[in-house]
Design a protein around this motif. Sequence first.
Motif, PDB file in Angstrom:
ATOM      1  N   ARG A  22       0.829   3.785  -3.041  1.00 51.25           N
ATOM      2  CA  ARG A  22       0.414   5.156  -2.696  1.00 51.25           C
ATOM      3  C   ARG A  22       1.455   6.154  -3.203  1.00 51.25           C
ATOM      4  NH1 ARG A  22      -1.426   7.104   3.275  1.00 51.25           N
ATOM      5  NH2 ARG A  22      -2.014   9.198   2.668  1.00 51.25           N
ATOM      6  N   LEU A  37      -6.357   7.370   0.156  1.00 56.00           N
ATOM      7  CA  LEU A  37      -5.706   8.664  -0.033  1.00 56.00           C
ATOM      8  C   LEU A  37      -6.377   9.671   0.884  1.00 56.00           C
ATOM      9  CD1 LEU A  37      -5.518   8.868  -3.937  1.00 56.00           C
ATOM     10  CD2 LEU A  37      -3.659   8.297  -2.376  1.00 56.00           C
ATOM     11  N   VAL A  51      -6.430   1.629  -2.263  1.00 55.99           N
ATOM     12  CA  VAL A  51      -5.349   2.368  -1.623  1.00 55.99           C
ATOM     13  C   VAL A  51      -5.938   3.675  -1.085  1.00 55.99           C
ATOM     14  CG1 VAL A  51      -3.118   3.507  -1.980  1.00 55.99           C
ATOM     15  CG2 VAL A  51      -3.643   1.370  -3.170  1.00 55.99           C
ATOM     16  N   ALA A  63      -6.756   4.634  -7.367  1.00 53.28           N
ATOM     17  CA  ALA A  63      -6.581   4.415  -5.927  1.00 53.28           C
ATOM     18  C   ALA A  63      -7.769   3.653  -5.358  1.00 53.28           C
ATOM     19  CB  ALA A  63      -6.401   5.750  -5.209  1.00 53.28           C
ATOM     20  N   HIS A 121       0.821  -1.211   0.000  1.00 58.71           N
ATOM     21  CA  HIS A 121       0.000   0.000   0.000  1.00 58.71           C
ATOM     22  C   HIS A 121       0.854   1.260   0.000  1.00 58.71           C
ATOM     23  CE1 HIS A 121      -3.611  -2.403   0.812  1.00 58.71           C
ATOM     24  NE2 HIS A 121      -4.234  -1.355   0.318  1.00 58.71           N
ATOM     25  N   ASP A 122       1.926   1.267   0.768  1.00 58.11           N
ATOM     26  CA  ASP A 122       2.791   2.445   0.818  1.00 58.11           C
ATOM     27  C   ASP A 122       3.466   2.708  -0.523  1.00 58.11           C
ATOM     28  OD1 ASP A 122       2.088   2.800   3.458  1.00 58.11           O
ATOM     29  OD2 ASP A 122       3.989   2.034   4.273  1.00 58.11           O
TER      30      ASP A 122
END
Length: 132
Positions: free
Chosen positions: A23, A99, A97, A92, A19-20
């Motif tokens: 992102r 935001l 993910v 996203a 995810h990081d």
Amino acid sequence: LQFTHFEKFNTRLAQKMRHDIIRFLLVLLLNRYPRVRRYTAEQLYVKLLEDGTALFDDNQQVDRANHLLLNVVWHEEHDPLGQILESRNMIADLLDVPLSTEERNAKVGIRQAAIIPEEDFASYSALVSSTS
């Protein structure tokens, strides 16, 4: 018992890292340089094409994200209609993910003209006048 605990930790760590990293790539899709946006979209597309089924559970979502990555003009100098931002936010959502509100409302970076200090013009004019 300890191996199972490590395996669960490792899985959670891998999910967080995934995810990081994704992102971060989504942030790069709004980079101020069009070539960076285009290259990021191409590389993310290739990675999802290769490993999307291993990284994500829903293949249809990955396919839809890939469709956006492939069909949006990421190297557009400006984004007056907000298509790049909207597409990035949809990707996203499709990839699940999260935001922040600030990230969702970010603008595509606009290159600003370089600001040349006044003294640079003065030194240039001094150089020109000394050679004349």
